[in-house]
Write a protein that holds these residues in place. Structure first.
Motif, PDB file in Angstrom:
ATOM      1  N   SER A  70       0.174 -13.241  -1.338  1.00  0.00           N
ATOM      2  CA  SER A  70      -0.241 -12.403  -0.219  1.00  0.00           C
ATOM      3  C   SER A  70       0.810 -11.315  -0.030  1.00  0.00           C
ATOM      4  N   GLU A  71       0.454 -10.102  -0.403  1.00  0.00           N
ATOM      5  CA  GLU A  71       1.429  -9.009  -0.413  1.00  0.00           C
ATOM      6  C   GLU A  71       1.339  -8.164   0.845  1.00  0.00           C
ATOM      7  N   ARG A  72       2.476  -7.664   1.233  1.00  0.00           N
ATOM      8  CA  ARG A  72       2.554  -6.647   2.282  1.00  0.00           C
ATOM      9  C   ARG A  72       3.252  -5.433   1.684  1.00  0.00           C
ATOM     10  N   VAL A  73       2.612  -4.305   1.825  1.00  0.00           N
ATOM     11  CA  VAL A  73       3.105  -3.083   1.196  1.00  0.00           C
ATOM     12  C   VAL A  73       3.795  -2.227   2.243  1.00  0.00           C
ATOM     13  N   TYR A  74       5.022  -1.819   1.917  1.00  0.00           N
ATOM     14  CA  TYR A  74       5.796  -0.930   2.778  1.00  0.00           C
ATOM     15  C   TYR A  74       6.285   0.253   1.948  1.00  0.00           C
ATOM     16  N   ILE A  97      14.460  19.230   7.126  1.00  0.00           N
ATOM     17  CA  ILE A  97      13.298  19.079   8.015  1.00  0.00           C
ATOM     18  C   ILE A  97      12.027  18.869   7.200  1.00  0.00           C
ATOM     19  N   LEU A  98      11.852  19.677   6.156  1.00  0.00           N
ATOM     20  CA  LEU A  98      10.661  19.534   5.329  1.00  0.00           C
ATOM     21  C   LEU A  98      10.639  18.186   4.629  1.00  0.00           C
ATOM     22  N   ARG A  99      11.801  17.739   4.152  1.00  0.00           N
ATOM     23  CA  ARG A  99      11.851  16.458   3.459  1.00  0.00           C
ATOM     24  C   ARG A  99      11.558  15.300   4.404  1.00  0.00           C
ATOM     25  N   VAL A 100      12.110  15.379   5.612  1.00  0.00           N
ATOM     26  CA  VAL A 100      11.860  14.318   6.588  1.00  0.00           C
ATOM     27  C   VAL A 100      10.379  14.293   6.968  1.00  0.00           C
ATOM     28  N   ALA A 101       9.773  15.482   7.147  1.00  0.00           N
ATOM     29  CA  ALA A 101       8.344  15.531   7.477  1.00  0.00           C
ATOM     30  C   ALA A 101       7.503  14.963   6.342  1.00  0.00           C
ATOM     31  N   GLY A 102       7.861  15.333   5.109  1.00  0.00           N
ATOM     32  CA  GLY A 102       7.136  14.799   3.966  1.00  0.00           C
ATOM     33  C   GLY A 102       7.295  13.296   3.843  1.00  0.00           C
ATOM     34  N   GLU A 103       8.497  12.809   4.138  1.00  0.00           N
ATOM     35  CA  GLU A 103       8.731  11.362   4.077  1.00  0.00           C
ATOM     36  C   GLU A 103       7.957  10.639   5.172  1.00  0.00           C
ATOM     37  N   TYR A 104       7.819  11.252   6.307  1.00  0.00           N
ATOM     38  CA  TYR A 104       7.034  10.632   7.380  1.00  0.00           C
ATOM     39  C   TYR A 104       5.569  10.536   6.986  1.00  0.00           C
ATOM     40  N   VAL A 105       5.040  11.605   6.411  1.00  0.00           N
ATOM     41  CA  VAL A 105       3.638  11.581   5.960  1.00  0.00           C
ATOM     42  C   VAL A 105       3.450  10.523   4.881  1.00  0.00           C
ATOM     43  N   ARG A 106       4.399  10.445   3.959  1.00  0.00           N
ATOM     44  CA  ARG A 106       4.316   9.450   2.880  1.00  0.00           C
ATOM     45  C   ARG A 106       4.338   8.030   3.449  1.00  0.00           C
ATOM     46  N   THR A 107       5.248   7.787   4.365  1.00  0.00           N
ATOM     47  CA  THR A 107       5.354   6.462   4.967  1.00  0.00           C
ATOM     48  C   THR A 107       4.097   6.110   5.748  1.00  0.00           C
ATOM     49  N   PHE A 108       3.590   7.051   6.514  1.00  0.00           N
ATOM     50  CA  PHE A 108       2.371   6.808   7.291  1.00  0.00           C
ATOM     51  C   PHE A 108       1.197   6.506   6.368  1.00  0.00           C
ATOM     52  N   GLY A 109       1.053   7.270   5.288  1.00  0.00           N
ATOM     53  CA  GLY A 109      -0.059   7.056   4.376  1.00  0.00           C
ATOM     54  C   GLY A 109      -0.008   5.690   3.712  1.00  0.00           C
ATOM     55  N   ILE A 110       1.183   5.284   3.261  1.00  0.00           N
ATOM     56  CA  ILE A 110       1.305   4.003   2.565  1.00  0.00           C
ATOM     57  C   ILE A 110       1.141   2.830   3.516  1.00  0.00           C
ATOM     58  N   GLU A 111       1.818   2.884   4.674  1.00  0.00           N
ATOM     59  CA  GLU A 111       1.849   1.722   5.564  1.00  0.00           C
ATOM     60  C   GLU A 111       0.662   1.645   6.517  1.00  0.00           C
ATOM     61  N   GLN A 112       0.120   2.778   6.922  1.00  0.00           N
ATOM     62  CA  GLN A 112      -0.951   2.762   7.907  1.00  0.00           C
ATOM     63  C   GLN A 112      -2.337   2.969   7.313  1.00  0.00           C
ATOM     64  N   VAL A 113      -2.412   3.474   6.103  1.00  0.00           N
ATOM     65  CA  VAL A 113      -3.715   3.720   5.471  1.00  0.00           C
ATOM     66  C   VAL A 113      -3.894   2.821   4.254  1.00  0.00           C
ATOM     67  N   PHE A 114      -3.002   2.965   3.268  1.00  0.00           N
ATOM     68  CA  PHE A 114      -3.188   2.219   2.022  1.00  0.00           C
ATOM     69  C   PHE A 114      -2.996   0.724   2.200  1.00  0.00           C
ATOM     70  N   SER A 115      -1.912   0.327   2.864  1.00  0.00           N
ATOM     71  CA  SER A 115      -1.608  -1.098   2.973  1.00  0.00           C
ATOM     72  C   SER A 115      -2.711  -1.894   3.670  1.00  0.00           C
ATOM     73  N   PRO A 116      -3.233  -1.458   4.832  1.00  0.00           N
ATOM     74  CA  PRO A 116      -4.328  -2.228   5.453  1.00  0.00           C
ATOM     75  C   PRO A 116      -5.577  -2.296   4.579  1.00  0.00           C
ATOM     76  N   LEU A 117      -5.949  -1.157   3.962  1.00  0.00           N
ATOM     77  CA  LEU A 117      -7.142  -1.156   3.113  1.00  0.00           C
ATOM     78  C   LEU A 117      -6.944  -2.025   1.880  1.00  0.00           C
ATOM     79  N   ASP A 118      -5.757  -1.975   1.310  1.00  0.00           N
ATOM     80  CA  ASP A 118      -5.486  -2.768   0.114  1.00  0.00           C
ATOM     81  C   ASP A 118      -5.564  -4.257   0.428  1.00  0.00           C
ATOM     82  N   ARG A 119      -5.106  -4.658   1.608  1.00  0.00           N
ATOM     83  CA  ARG A 119      -5.179  -6.068   1.991  1.00  0.00           C
ATOM     84  C   ARG A 119      -6.622  -6.482   2.255  1.00  0.00           C
ATOM     85  N   VAL A 120      -7.402  -5.585   2.844  1.00  0.00           N
ATOM     86  CA  VAL A 120      -8.803  -5.916   3.134  1.00  0.00           C
ATOM     87  C   VAL A 120      -9.580  -6.136   1.854  1.00  0.00           C
ATOM     88  N   PHE A 121      -9.339  -5.272   0.858  1.00  0.00           N
ATOM     89  CA  PHE A 121     -10.125  -5.331  -0.367  1.00  0.00           C
ATOM     90  C   PHE A 121      -9.445  -6.122  -1.474  1.00  0.00           C
TER      91      PHE A 121
END
Length: 800
Positions: free
Chosen positions: A731-735, A748-772
């Protein structure tokens, strides 16, 4: 540079027997008759599933070409000429002949099929994915070999070198594939809306007081259509096909009657009228309306997997094309005689006028046919999504196959209901067919261009045709496609922004999902644990057992080396054999599997120790079996590794079950798998009590490891008096990985890009990946108390 033979021989439709019959004895006459009858039935069924959209275009094409003006006779002839030649060149020649001949991959159509064909040839497919049509190694051979899957298929793939081919081209191909698929999805929202609103709108012509009822009736019809998808495309097409056939015959008769009133309409068959008409217009805007006569042709290519190439071509050339041309020419003749009828040319051109029996008969047929028109795009979405799921580019929704005979007939429940909600909301948003047709066309024209580009690349890399053949194809059809695109772009303020926005949103999501999945797959490959890094003393085991341990290995094992896997040490008396035929290979594999298991049982199992400081002696848990559920690719193709889940488990619980079985599942292209060939088990080299196992399922089977499968596995390893069977599931958890940046002007640009990357992986991909995430363990038989069954979920953290 020449493609491998498999690149040519494996491109075929559903009639797999044609390859075996080529070059051999002529098939019996009865067999040919049966095949001809089956092809005819499929061609008839294709009418009900594929051609509803393109067959109902006469409802609104002329009205869209002249939305606010009354045309002259010359203009009507020009419009009819544009429709005739555009349909002939794009639908009949390009799609009906060239695309359907060169485009399908392993019997499937659509942009994913074109991409898979190119990626398989150029060796640029996603990592860890077996592309459709790719030759898969035999599971039995892999269980006894040390060669890896990637090294074996590298011999049958065609690889080109250079920066463009290795870096840029794979991204271009995948981007075109994703964008083309997204355009079909956006079309899947607009086509049902346009067709049903246009048909139900006929009520307002005969009874203006019912105008307000058009929208709710349309929504009800659409909901009923989506609810019927669960019965499968085969059953639905059997019901719908007679209706579409009757519809095409009816509009042909109406067209012939109107043509007899003004036979001069046949002058429109001269391309000079089309050229003159476009020249007088002074721009290509008029092509936006002409292009509506071709809507649905992209679904014809996407749906080819449901029926096969030949049935689709037969129904197009013998029924659909002549019927539609008669209908368009007949409408043109009626408009010339009564130019004011352009406001609703189709219904007003019905002989006898409105409120007559024939009017209501045609109206009912139009309503039914437009409902069926939505079927083509719905099935196209199902087909494309199934292929995207197969190549690991979309969340793994549950795909239900609805036919034992045709692999491509599928139904995806979650997608069906999501599409239903989207179509209903689109219908409510656009309100009437006039608003929808203003938005219609741009997505389809862009899809035309994507298909033209991908087919050209197929000609270049897969079939390697000379430049003087693929360049004319690209220049001619790309030029036509660009004209349609320009005409569609000019409608962006009027509603064409909608399909473009939907397509871009879908493309971004699919691209994000593939990017995240690629990170996870790379992590899985990089985290493979070598046997030698987990257990200590394996080399001594080999030396002590060299005289009794007999292992089987294919002669091709010496030809390939996997750089990701530690080199193996083999006993001196290793038996290497080269089977002269497939039958002998199967017999040899069976003997080697039996000999390997028997030899391992005859050797006194030496205690295994964890490679740690200090070494930890592993105690064997008697009469306990662990079924470690793992990726089938790693189970088969990484013989010198163990899953990361097993290493984690041993670090926590330093006890080893008497039997440890690394278990993987594989779904075949057959509807069902016989029980005697479902399970393959083989003892792992140098590791007493360890086995690798593959359980095969047909695409119509329920893919679950049930009690009977477990009993079969235990019987294969001769496990007696088993007290407990434990299913070990990860049972994996993706961070997302956290990165720190020093202060600079780009921080500033790097931090913003890192925030988008983190949000996409942890809040979008990880929940969907666990569901499916697939969980293939089913409930056991409650009446069988021969052993206890448990499930152990081992948690792990994956950082991408």
């Amino acid at each position: 540079m020449s493609p491998s033979p498999s690149a040519w021989t494996r491109v075929r439709g559903h009639s797999h027997s044609s390859d075996s019959e080529a070059g051999g004895a002529a098939p019996p006459k009865a067999s040919l008759t049966a095949r001809a009858l089956a092809t005819g039935i499929l061609a008839l069924q294709s009418l009900g599933a594929i051609y509803g959209d393109i067959g109902t275009s006469p409802l609104y094409v002329y009205t869209s070409i002249f939305p606010s003006s009354i045309p002259t006779e010359r203009q009507t002839l020009g419009a009819a000429s544009c429709i005739f030649w555009g349909f002939t060149i794009i639908v009949l020649a390009k799609y009906g002949v060239i695309v359907l001949l060169l485009g399908p991959n392993n019997g499937e159509g659509g942009q994913v099929a074109l991409y898979a064909k190119l990626a398989r040839t150029l060796h640029v497919g996603p990592r860890g994915v077996t592309l459709p049509g790719e030759l898969e190694p035999d599971d039995k051979l892999l269980l006894t070999n040390t060669a890896t899957h990637d090294s074996q298929i590298s011999r049958v793939r065609h690889r080109v070198s250079g920066w463009f081919h290795e870096t840029a081209l794979p991204k271009v191909l995948m981007g075109l594939c994703f964008f083309g698929c997204s355009l079909v999805f956006s079309d899947g929202l607009l086509t049902p809306t346009t067709s049903v609103l246009s048909a139900i709108g006929g009520i307002a012509v005969a009874a203006p007081s019912l105008t307000d009822a058009v929208l709710p009736i349309s929504c009800g019809v659409l909901i009923a259509l989506f609810m019927a998808q669960q019965f499968g495309s085969g059953k639905l097409s059997t019901v719908f096909a007679p209706i579409v056939l009757l519809w095409l015959l009816a509009i042909s008769v109406v067209g012939i009657i109107n043509i007899t009133k003004h036979p001069a309409i046949f002058r429109a068959l001269s391309p000079s009228f089309a050229i003159e008409f476009l020249r007088d217009q002074g721009n290509v805007d008029i092509l936006g309306g002409v292009m509506l006569s071709m809507t649905g042709v992209e679904a014809m290519f996407a749906d080819v997997g449901h029926f096969g190439r030949l049935p689709v071509q037969l129904s197009l050339s013998c029924v659909v094309y002549p019927a539609l041309m008669l209908a368009y020419l007949g409408q043109g003749a009626y408009i010339i005689l009564d130019p004011a009828s352009i406001s609703n040319a189709f219904f007003l051109s019905i002989p006898g006028g409105i409120n007559t029996p024939q009017y209501w008969f045609i109206f009912v047929l139009a309503t039914l046919a437009t409902v069926i028109a939505s079927q083509a795009l719905i099935l196209g979405v199902f087909s494309i999504l199934r292929q995207l799921i197969h190549i690991d580019c979309f969340p793994a929704f549950r795909v239900r196959h609805t036919s034992h005979h045709v692999f491509g007939q599928v139904y995806i429940p979650v997608v069906n209901y999501m599409l239903m909600i989207g179509v209903v909301l689109t219908t409510v948003g656009f309100q009437n067919s006039a608003n929808v047709t203003a938005a219609y066309g741009l997505g389809i024209s862009l899809d035309f261009f994507v298909t033209t580009t991908l087919v050209t690349l197929v000609l270049v890399y897969v079939y390697e045709v000379p430049w003087y053949l693929y360049m004319p194809f690209f220049l001619v059809f790309a030029a036509l496609d660009m004209c349609f695109i320009v005409a569609g772009v000019r409608k962006v303020p009027d509603g064409a922004w909608f399909p473009l926005t939907v397509a871009i949103a879908f493309t971004c999501f699919i691209t994000f999902w593939r990017w995240a999945r690629s990170l996870k797959v790379d992590n899985e490959y990089d985290s493979r644990v070598r046997v030698g890094t987990v257990f200590d003393g394996l080399d001594k085991t080999v030396e002590r057992n060299a005289e009794t341990l007999v292992l089987g290995r294919s002669s091709t094992s010496r030809l390939f080396k996997d750089p990701d896997i530690e080199p193996a040490t083999y006993p001196l008396n290793e038996i290497v054999y080269a089977p002269p035929s497939h039958r002998m290979a199967e017999d040899s594999v069976a003997r080697s599997r039996t000999d390997g298991i028997q030899a391992q049982r005859s050797v006194e199992p030496l205690p295994l120790r964890l490679r740690s400081d200090p070494h930890i002696q592993l105690t064997r848990l008697a009469q306990v079996v662990a079924l470690v559920h793992t990726n089938v690719a790693q189970t088969l193709h990484s013989p010198n590794t163990v899953p990361r889940i097993l290493a984690h488990l041993l670090n926590v619980f330093p006890g080893l079950p008497e039997h440890v079985i690394l278990l993987g599942n594989r779904v075949t292209d057959k509807p069902f798998v016989a029980d005697d060939s479902r399970v393959d088990v083989h003892a792992m080299r140098n590791m007493p009590g360890f086995y690798r196992c593959v359980v095969r399922f047909g695409f119509m089977d329920s893919v679950h490891i049930n009690h009977s499968h477990v009993r079969e596995i235990l019987g294969r390893i001769d496990a007696k008096a088993v007290k407990s069977v434990c299913h070990v599931i990860e049972s994996e958890r993706v961070y997302a990985r956290r990165r720190a940046y020093d202060g600079n002007w780009r921080r500033i640009l790097r931090v913003a890009g890192e925030y988008v990357r983190t949000f996409g992986i942890e809040q979008v991909f990880s929940p969907l990946d666990r569901v499916f995430e697939q969980k293939y363990v089913a409930e056991v038989d409650a009446d069988d108390k021969s052993f206890e069954v448990r499930r152990l979920y081992v948690g792990s953290v994956v950082r991408l």
